[in-house]
Enzyme design. Structure first.
Site, PDB file in Angstrom:
ATOM      1  N   HIS A 124       0.864  -1.186   0.000  1.00 44.57           N
ATOM      2  CA  HIS A 124       0.000   0.000   0.000  1.00 44.57           C
ATOM      3  C   HIS A 124       0.902   1.237   0.000  1.00 44.57           C
ATOM      4  O   HIS A 124       0.970   1.990   0.984  1.00 44.57           O
ATOM      5  CB  HIS A 124      -0.902  -0.010   1.227  1.00 44.57           C
ATOM      6  CG  HIS A 124      -2.114   0.862   1.102  1.00 44.57           C
ATOM      7  ND1 HIS A 124      -2.304   1.757   0.066  1.00 44.57           N
ATOM      8  CD2 HIS A 124      -3.213   0.998   1.904  1.00 44.57           C
ATOM      9  CE1 HIS A 124      -3.449   2.386   0.222  1.00 44.57           C
ATOM     10  NE2 HIS A 124      -4.025   1.944   1.329  1.00 44.57           N
ATOM     11  N   GLN A 176      -0.464   4.857   0.971  1.00 42.90           N
ATOM     12  CA  GLN A 176      -0.656   5.049   2.405  1.00 42.90           C
ATOM     13  C   GLN A 176       0.677   5.348   3.078  1.00 42.90           C
ATOM     14  O   GLN A 176       0.780   6.235   3.932  1.00 42.90           O
ATOM     15  CB  GLN A 176      -1.296   3.816   3.028  1.00 42.90           C
ATOM     16  CG  GLN A 176      -1.528   3.930   4.527  1.00 42.90           C
ATOM     17  CD  GLN A 176      -2.513   5.029   4.877  1.00 42.90           C
ATOM     18  OE1 GLN A 176      -3.639   5.034   4.378  1.00 42.90           O
ATOM     19  NE2 GLN A 176      -2.110   5.961   5.725  1.00 42.90           N
TER      20      GLN A 176
END
Length: 303
Positions: free
Chosen positions: A122, A125
């Site tokens: 991710h 993020q």
């Protein structure tokens, strides 16, 4: 052609530049008159809103696409869907279940591909996470971040980003939910200082940031009862933040399952930075796209 599938697709210098662009008050209009396809197999509040607004702020037009609309990998191959989207868009972002999907999209080499989340990573993020900590602490060299919970995609990307910026990375979680040897080796090859702890109280001592994520992610609902039992004792509550010290801030990628991995008192308390962190999803995405579609493209054209 450059893509962002995981944080270490960036060099340390690239990462720093992305973070600088994330706070540029006059972002370059690298998408002026252009579109970006945002393909979602998994729904999201923060990813969709942050990416759409980042594209708009760079002068572009975001196009939200559900995977079922294009029959990704069913009616048409992943590669052919990517080629089709590249006919209309300057970049493709994909939020998918399987990391192999974004790898296949990038391998087409039609347009830059951004991993908006996969089971393996991710990176968007993680960019928001280190941006938030840099705003809080300045230079992150020798700062300490402790992650409490599941050694999942969020942690893997966070560990790379934080470690690349000179942070000490600590992890605490139950057996069976820790990094495997491949991921540990990846951190080692990158020269990242990493350690694992059995007891959360020891892991957070002196940490500058304490980070948690849900114990039951999307698609793991059938495992909920077992996971809740396995993670007992790894909740971030007021006592654990006290063990870290008054200097520590709390981070969470959201959504938070209040009462499970974290208490209301921590999420809503004075040490929490979860809302600036959420807001930074947009700024970090804008910085990444400004670099990927501007400076990185310019570098590629000169090479």
């Amino acid at each position: 052609m450059k893509h962002l599938l995981e944080i270490d697709d960036l060099s340390v210098a690239d990462l720093g530049r992305v973070l600088d662009l994330a706070v540029d008050p006059s972002p370059p209009q690298v998408l002026d008159g252009l579109g970006m396809a945002l393909l979602f197999e998994k729904p999201s509040a923060r990813t969709r809103n942050s990416m759409e607004m980042a594209v708009v702020q760079l002068g572009g037009h975001p196009m939200y696409i559900q995977a079922a609309e294009v029959g990704l990998g069913v009616r048409e191959s992943v590669e052919d869907v990517t080629r089709t989207l590249a006919c209309f868009h300057a970049c493709v972002g994909a939020r998918v279940f399987d990391h192999a999907t974004v790898e296949a999209m990038a391998a087409v080499q039609a347009v830059p591909v951004v991993n908006m989340l996969s089971d393996g990573a991710h990176p968007l993020q993680a960019l928001a996470d280190v941006l938030t900590m840099r705003q809080e602490f300045g230079d992150l060299t020798d700062r300490v971040i402790t992650y409490v919970g599941d050694g999942n995609n969020v942690f893997r990307s966070l560990a790379l980003a934080a470690g690349m910026l000179g942070m000490e990375v600590r992890f605490t979680g139950p057996a069976g939910y820790r990094l495997d040897d491949i991921d540990r080796d990846r951190l080692g090859y990158a020269g990242i200082k990493f350690d694992e702890f059995d007891r959360p109280e020891e892991a957070v001592e002196g940490a500058d940031a304490v980070y948690s994520d849900v114990w039951v992610s999307m698609g793991q609902e059938d495992e909920k009862a077992q996971r809740l039992a396995d993670f007992e004792g790894f909740q971030v509550d007021g006592d654990l933040m006290d063990a870290a010290g008054e200097q520590a801030v709390f981070l969470h990628c959201l959504p938070a399952h209040r009462g499970e991995e974290v208490t209301d008192g921590v999420v809503d308390g004075p040490s929490s930075r979860v809302w600036p962190q959420a807001a930074n999803r947009m700024h970090a995405a804008r910085g990444l796209l400004a670099w990927l579609l501007g400076e990185a493209t310019d570098e590629g054209s000169r090479s």
